[in-house]
Design a protein around this motif. Structure first.
Motif, PDB file in Angstrom:
ATOM      1  N   LYS A 220      35.284  45.474  49.218  1.00  0.00           N
ATOM      2  CA  LYS A 220      35.168  44.836  50.192  1.00  0.00           C
ATOM      3  C   LYS A 220      34.686  44.956  51.561  1.00  0.00           C
ATOM      4  O   LYS A 220      35.415  45.415  52.007  1.00  0.00           O
ATOM      5  N   ARG A 224      29.066  38.617  46.938  1.00  0.00           N
ATOM      6  CA  ARG A 224      29.815  38.407  45.409  1.00  0.00           C
ATOM      7  C   ARG A 224      28.290  37.019  44.833  1.00  0.00           C
ATOM      8  O   ARG A 224      28.042  36.572  43.853  1.00  0.00           O
ATOM      9  N   SER A 251      39.491  43.802  40.124  1.00  0.00           N
ATOM     10  CA  SER A 251      39.922  42.621  40.246  1.00  0.00           C
ATOM     11  C   SER A 251      39.498  41.697  40.836  1.00  0.00           C
ATOM     12  O   SER A 251      39.457  40.235  40.938  1.00  0.00           O
ATOM     13  N   ALA A 252      39.074  42.559  41.367  1.00  0.00           N
ATOM     14  CA  ALA A 252      37.519  41.513  42.854  1.00  0.00           C
ATOM     15  C   ALA A 252      37.069  40.825  42.289  1.00  0.00           C
ATOM     16  O   ALA A 252      36.295  39.466  42.745  1.00  0.00           O
ATOM     17  N   SER A 254      36.859  40.341  38.791  1.00  0.00           N
ATOM     18  CA  SER A 254      37.985  39.130  37.760  1.00  0.00           C
ATOM     19  C   SER A 254      37.707  37.720  38.978  1.00  0.00           C
ATOM     20  O   SER A 254      37.471  36.563  38.625  1.00  0.00           O
ATOM     21  N   GLU A 255      38.125  38.033  39.900  1.00  0.00           N
ATOM     22  CA  GLU A 255      38.523  36.206  41.175  1.00  0.00           C
ATOM     23  C   GLU A 255      37.720  35.947  41.487  1.00  0.00           C
ATOM     24  O   GLU A 255      36.901  34.936  41.637  1.00  0.00           O
ATOM     25  N   VAL A 256      35.891  36.642  41.970  1.00  0.00           N
ATOM     26  CA  VAL A 256      35.301  35.402  41.480  1.00  0.00           C
ATOM     27  C   VAL A 256      34.868  34.727  41.087  1.00  0.00           C
ATOM     28  O   VAL A 256      34.145  34.190  40.715  1.00  0.00           O
ATOM     29  N   ALA A 258      36.433  34.125  37.933  1.00  0.00           N
ATOM     30  CA  ALA A 258      37.671  32.715  37.487  1.00  0.00           C
ATOM     31  C   ALA A 258      37.340  31.489  39.098  1.00  0.00           C
ATOM     32  O   ALA A 258      37.493  30.352  37.916  1.00  0.00           O
ATOM     33  N   GLU A 259      36.475  32.015  39.841  1.00  0.00           N
ATOM     34  CA  GLU A 259      35.721  30.392  40.618  1.00  0.00           C
ATOM     35  C   GLU A 259      34.763  29.827  40.149  1.00  0.00           C
ATOM     36  O   GLU A 259      34.168  28.618  40.289  1.00  0.00           O
TER      37      GLU A 259
END
Length: 307
Positions: A220, A224, A251-252, A254-256, A258-259
């Motif tokens: 973090k 991206r 998860s970090a 996956s969050e990218v 997903a968008e």
């Protein structure tokens, strides 16, 4: 990694008298060179991690660059409220250093297995989270968090990690590092689990699977741009972490994903499968038991391509 961290911090602290290192009554064999050379920049806070963290915040708010140091979950989970309220909320210049991420202290049981730390620290606003994969990344990460204003978390292995890089010319917070190109599948690795990933890739290449490889020493802010590029270029993104798959590095990523609009790579998250690591054993043994050894990584990836 811990020896590299200490050597690097000594170099930094000799040039900056505002650097202060605080230990929670641990690491004396490793930290001895620091306190011998820089006794006025070192404090042993005792086995009192909450006090250690609040003390660090106070020093930081008076202009110091403060590093707290302990093993496993002690400098993070044990004093989470102090990190949140005293450090992160005030953007205090405190650098929290954990030696022994994942199963390093496997023989000491689940209280010493640091397998939720990335997720918890990543959830705190304005906290920068780093997990270097080798000694070169550890040195670069130490220098990077010193130069970065605000609260940071540095998750280290212990020692004996394989060397990835000869040098890194442009280490940046928020940037992943490409190791090699590949076909169809790309592996993202964070932290000291990288040695298992290297062995897994060597095995897969012998069976005509040629994964690309990136190391993510910074969890973090996540890179991206690298994730988006790989999502277009490859069919499968595999994340590997010595950590719970819930809330952490995978998860970090996956969050990218997903968008992102339109067709994109699918993701496979390899790590601790949302459970407590209740078994006691060596780091190598526990990695295999919980599906993070090179052999288990290969099986998971081969299983997808054989579907």
């Amino acid at each position: 990694m811990r020896d590299t961290f200490v050597r690097t911090l000594i170099d930094i602290a000799k040039d900056d008298k505002n650097v202060h290192l605080i230990t929670g009554d641990l690491g004396f064999g490793v930290l001895k060179p620091f306190w011998e050379q820089l006794p006025d920049q070192f404090t042993n806070a005792g086995i009192a991690e909450q006090n250690m963290t609040s003390f660090a915040a106070g020093l930081a708010l008076q202009g110091k660059a403060v590093f707290t140091y302990s093993i496993g979950n002690f400098p993070t989970l044990r004093c989470l409220e102090q990190i949140r309220n005293d450090c992160a909320y005030h953007n205090a210049n405190v650098k929290i250093v954990c030696v022994g991420g994942g199963f390093v202290y496997g023989s000491l049981g689940m209280s010493h297995h640091a397998t939720e730390d990335l997720a918890i620290m990543r959830a705190l606003p304005d906290v920068t989270v780093l997990a270097p994969g080798d000694l070169v990344e550890a040195e670069c990460a130490t220098r990077a968090i010193y130069q970065h204003q605000g609260t940071c978390y540095l998750r280290l292995g212990r020692g004996g990690e394989k060397r990835i890089h000869e040098k890194i010319d442009d280490f940046q917070i928020g940037k992943a590092i490409k190791i090699k190109n590949g076909e169809k599948v790309v592996i993202f690795s964070t932290g000291a689990i990288f040695d298992e990933v290297v062995d897994a890739i060597q095995s897969m290449e012998e069976h005509s699977i040629n994964p690309a490889l990136y190391t993510f020493p910074i969890v973090k802010p996540i890179d991206r741009a690298a994730i988006e590029e790989c999502a277009e270029q490859y069919e499968l993104i595999v994340t590997v972490e010595e950590h719970n798959i819930i809330g952490g590095f995978g998860s970090a990523v996956s969050e990218v994903l997903a968008e992102l609009p339109g067709p994109r790579a699918r993701i496979l998250k390899i790590g601790l499968d949302d459970r407590y690591s209740s078994i006691v054993g060596s780091q190598k043994y526990l990695r295999d038991v919980y599906g993070m050894s090179a052999e288990k990584i290969v099986k998971r990836i081969q299983g997808i391509f054989c579907e």
